[in-house]
Design a protein around this motif. Structure first.
Motif, PDB file in Angstrom:
ATOM      1  N   ILE A 116       0.857  -1.174   0.000  1.00 11.95           N
ATOM      2  CA  ILE A 116       0.000   0.000   0.000  1.00 11.95           C
ATOM      3  C   ILE A 116       0.898   1.230   0.000  1.00 11.95           C
ATOM      4  O   ILE A 116       1.689   1.429   0.916  1.00 11.95           O
ATOM      5  N   PHE A 124      -3.092   5.143   0.102  1.00 10.91           N
ATOM      6  CA  PHE A 124      -3.720   5.417   1.386  1.00 10.91           C
ATOM      7  C   PHE A 124      -4.485   6.728   1.328  1.00 10.91           C
ATOM      8  O   PHE A 124      -5.608   6.820   1.797  1.00 10.91           O
ATOM      9  N   THR A 143      -1.533   0.015   7.247  1.00  7.80           N
ATOM     10  CA  THR A 143      -2.424  -0.688   6.330  1.00  7.80           C
ATOM     11  C   THR A 143      -1.730  -1.904   5.730  1.00  7.80           C
ATOM     12  O   THR A 143      -2.324  -2.986   5.643  1.00  7.80           O
ATOM     13  N   ARG A 144      -0.476  -1.739   5.334  1.00  6.25           N
ATOM     14  CA  ARG A 144       0.280  -2.864   4.784  1.00  6.25           C
ATOM     15  C   ARG A 144       0.408  -3.989   5.816  1.00  6.25           C
ATOM     16  O   ARG A 144       0.233  -5.170   5.493  1.00  6.25           O
TER      17      ARG A 144
END
Length: 179
Positions: free
Chosen positions: A3, A8, A135-136
């Motif tokens: 990501i 993002f 997020t990753r």
């Protein structure tokens, strides 16, 4: 899954837009202070940053097309396309205005000020900068969890199916012996 910061920001922007749409549309007329708040919010979440590459990308694509048609004119093509692109750069403000209008139609001025305040705060800045890393990591954890849950589902279901099949064979065998 990887990501990027841009991804993002786009996701954050889309999430804000979806939440806003769910909240209902606002009046079509937008005051200057409302637009100013929208611009501040857009800037704080970097909602339009990804569009910075549109004009340079279009110029690069055009150069390639023109070079293929006229390889002998590459220096001239390069200069003219670059000059023309620079002359169009001021139109980027049009996109910012349209983006501000889109946000202003959905969010109140107060909401936009809150968004800008949050995303310009230390924690908001950290969310923008470190959110892609988080997020990753969440996607990595989800991939590991998915693999584990799939494995456990297959094992448990396989075990129960095997037990049922064995039970069915036992019943078939028991009835055959009693005849």
């Amino acid at each position: 899954m990887r990501i990027s910061g841009k991804t993002f920001r786009v996701a954050a922007s889309v999430a804000l837009m979806v939440a806003a749409i769910a909240g209902g549309a606002r009046a079509q007329e937008v005051s200057e202070s409302h637009l100013k708040a929208a611009r501040a919010a857009i800037s704080s979440i970097r909602a339009t940053d990804e569009f910075d590459q549109i004009l340079p990308g279009a110029a690069a694509e055009l150069k390639v097309q023109l070079y293929q048609k006229n390889p002998d004119l590459q220096p001239l093509i390069s200069v003219i396309v670059d000059e023309t692109a620079l002359s169009l750069a001021s139109r980027r403000a049009d996109l910012e205005r349209e983006a501000a209008l889109a946000y202003a139609k959905v969010f109140t001025e107060a909401e936009l000020n809150e968004i800008a305040a949050f995303y310009t705060s230390p924690v908001g800045k950290k969310l923008i900068s470190d959110g892609p890393i988080v997020t990753r990591e969440v996607f990595k954890a989800a991939d590991i969890w998915r693999a584990g849950i799939g494995r456990d589902l297959a094992q448990e279901a396989g075990k129960k199916i095997a037990e049922e099949v064995a039970s069915m064979k036992k019943e078939e065998g028991g009835e055959a012996k009693s005849e």
